[in-house]
Design a protein around this motif. Structure first.
Motif, PDB file in Angstrom:
ATOM      1  N   HIS A 177       1.534 -10.581  22.737  1.00 58.91           N
ATOM      2  CA  HIS A 177       2.215 -10.719  24.028  1.00 58.91           C
ATOM      3  C   HIS A 177       2.631  -9.383  24.644  1.00 58.91           C
ATOM      4  O   HIS A 177       3.150  -9.370  25.761  1.00 58.91           O
ATOM      5  CB  HIS A 177       3.459 -11.591  23.864  1.00 58.91           C
ATOM      6  N   GLY A 178       2.406  -8.298  23.931  1.00 55.96           N
ATOM      7  CA  GLY A 178       2.807  -7.010  24.456  1.00 55.96           C
ATOM      8  C   GLY A 178       4.236  -6.655  24.073  1.00 55.96           C
ATOM      9  O   GLY A 178       5.028  -7.527  23.726  1.00 55.96           O
ATOM     10  N   THR A 179       4.552  -5.363  24.146  1.00 60.51           N
ATOM     11  CA  THR A 179       5.877  -4.869  23.782  1.00 60.51           C
ATOM     12  C   THR A 179       6.713  -4.630  25.032  1.00 60.51           C
ATOM     13  O   THR A 179       6.283  -3.892  25.928  1.00 60.51           O
ATOM     14  CB  THR A 179       5.771  -3.556  22.988  1.00 60.51           C
ATOM     15  N   PRO A 180       7.875  -5.233  25.139  1.00 65.06           N
ATOM     16  CA  PRO A 180       8.723  -4.980  26.309  1.00 65.06           C
ATOM     17  C   PRO A 180       9.204  -3.534  26.326  1.00 65.06           C
ATOM     18  O   PRO A 180       9.669  -3.015  25.309  1.00 65.06           O
ATOM     19  CB  PRO A 180       9.891  -5.951  26.130  1.00 65.06           C
ATOM     20  N   ARG A 181       9.055  -2.888  27.480  1.00 65.02           N
ATOM     21  CA  ARG A 181       9.439  -1.477  27.601  1.00 65.02           C
ATOM     22  C   ARG A 181      10.817  -1.317  28.228  1.00 65.02           C
ATOM     23  O   ARG A 181      11.513  -0.338  27.964  1.00 65.02           O
ATOM     24  CB  ARG A 181       8.398  -0.726  28.443  1.00 65.02           C
ATOM     25  N   VAL A 182      11.175  -2.271  29.095  1.00 64.34           N
ATOM     26  CA  VAL A 182      12.499  -2.291  29.728  1.00 64.34           C
ATOM     27  C   VAL A 182      13.031  -3.712  29.604  1.00 64.34           C
ATOM     28  O   VAL A 182      12.261  -4.665  29.433  1.00 64.34           O
ATOM     29  CB  VAL A 182      12.430  -1.858  31.215  1.00 64.34           C
ATOM     30  N   PRO A 183      14.359  -3.900  29.668  1.00 65.49           N
ATOM     31  CA  PRO A 183      14.916  -5.246  29.507  1.00 65.49           C
ATOM     32  C   PRO A 183      14.319  -6.280  30.442  1.00 65.49           C
ATOM     33  O   PRO A 183      14.133  -7.444  30.047  1.00 65.49           O
ATOM     34  CB  PRO A 183      16.405  -5.027  29.775  1.00 65.49           C
ATOM     35  N   ALA A 184      13.974  -5.891  31.674  1.00 67.39           N
ATOM     36  CA  ALA A 184      13.425  -6.854  32.630  1.00 67.39           C
ATOM     37  C   ALA A 184      12.133  -7.471  32.128  1.00 67.39           C
ATOM     38  O   ALA A 184      11.771  -8.597  32.525  1.00 67.39           O
ATOM     39  CB  ALA A 184      13.206  -6.182  33.981  1.00 67.39           C
TER      40      ALA A 184
END
Length: 307
Positions: A177-184
């Protein structure tokens, strides 16, 4: 100096009122019926009123007798309660019901219980591990270990320490699913959260010097952090749990093996949740409750459990 034993007389009077006869009360008191009769006569002479009248089969209380019986019960109950409280302070005894969260209770509180009962052998501890909020005010438990800000209530809270929280996920989930880079970015992820209502909903973050709460959504919630860690390790989603859960996962080698990784640490506000022992306080707090809370504060003071 020759004042009568009024509490003894009250007890004898109540025995007669309950038995409905002199002979029945005398048997329970280990006295003769004539001795019990003299006690009643002495009370009535001192008060100047009739407390009982004899019917064909039993003794019946007059209105004044009913009033005296109510007062006698209250006075004797107060004496019993006072003596029990004083004896309890000198030698704490009885059962204490304690509620703690699943992980913190198992990792931090339960290991201390052996030492506590060795120190206070007359106290029995009933331990309940659950991340549901226990009803202390309603009397379901005597002491509850709670995290974070406390709602206004008449309960007494004793601070025991504090813990931080961290967002974590498994590499297998991030690969899909990919790595979140920012909280949004969490808006596009399956966020696993606690099922019980918290005072501050959402997950806190700090971005550009601003602290804010971010609402998250997911397809599984749980009432305990251990379940959330297990689901995250299986690659089900992303979660945010107390650092004592992280400590346990570290002990199992899950972080060292790469089974779990921290996320968004740059945006972690490093918020600390206070840990409190919550109980019904006041002058009538049972000694067993007081010494248990004192014991936890002694053992955990300065230790910042779970940080």
């Amino acid at each position: 100096m020759d004042r009568p034993d009024r509490t003894g007389e009250m007890a004898a009077f109540l025995k007669v009122a309950c038995a409905g006869s002199l002979s029945g009360a005398a048997r329970e008191l280990g006295l003769t019926p004539s001795a019990v009769s003299r006690i009643l006569a002495r009370i009535e002479a001192r008060l100047g009123v009739r407390l009982m009248v004899r019917t064909t089969r039993q003794l019946r209380l007059t209105a004044e007798g009913e009033a005296y019986a109510r007062a006698a019960r209250r006075i004797l109950a107060d004496i019993d309660e006072t003596e029990a409280a004083l004896a309890d302070r000198a030698n704490p005894r009885g059962r204490i019901r304690v509620s703690a969260s699943m992980a913190h209770g198992r990792l931090v509180i339960v290991p201390l219980l052996g030492e506590f009962v060795a120190r206070y052998p007359d106290i029995e501890v009933e331990m309940e591990l659950s991340d549901e909020i226990a009803d202390v005010l309603g009397g379901r438990v005597d002491v509850a270990i709670r995290f974070g800000p406390l709602a206004d209530s008449p309960l007494t809270a004793r601070r025991l320490g504090e813990t931080g929280r961290t967002v974590i996920a498994a590499p297998s989930y991030l690969a899909r699913h990919g790595t979140p880079r920012v909280p949004a970015d969490l808006a596009h992820h399956n966020c696993l959260d606690f099922s019980f209502r918290r005072i501050e909903p959402g997950w806190p973050f700090r971005e550009d010097g601003r602290d804010y709460m971010l609402e998250v959504k997911g397809n599984i919630t749980a009432n305990n952090g251990e379940t959330l860690v297990q689901l995250a390790a299986q690659g089900v989603g992303i979660t945010r749990v107390g650092n004592f859960h992280i400590d346990e996962a570290n002990a199992r080698g899950e972080f060292a093996s790469g089974a779990l990784v921290p996320l968004l640490e740059t945006f972690n506000p490093q918020d600390k949740e206070s840990i409190h022992a919550v109980f019904v306080g006041g002058a009538n707090t049972p000694a067993r409750v007081r010494v248990f809370v004192d014991f936890l504060a002694e053992k955990l003071r300065g230790a910042h459990p779970g940080t």
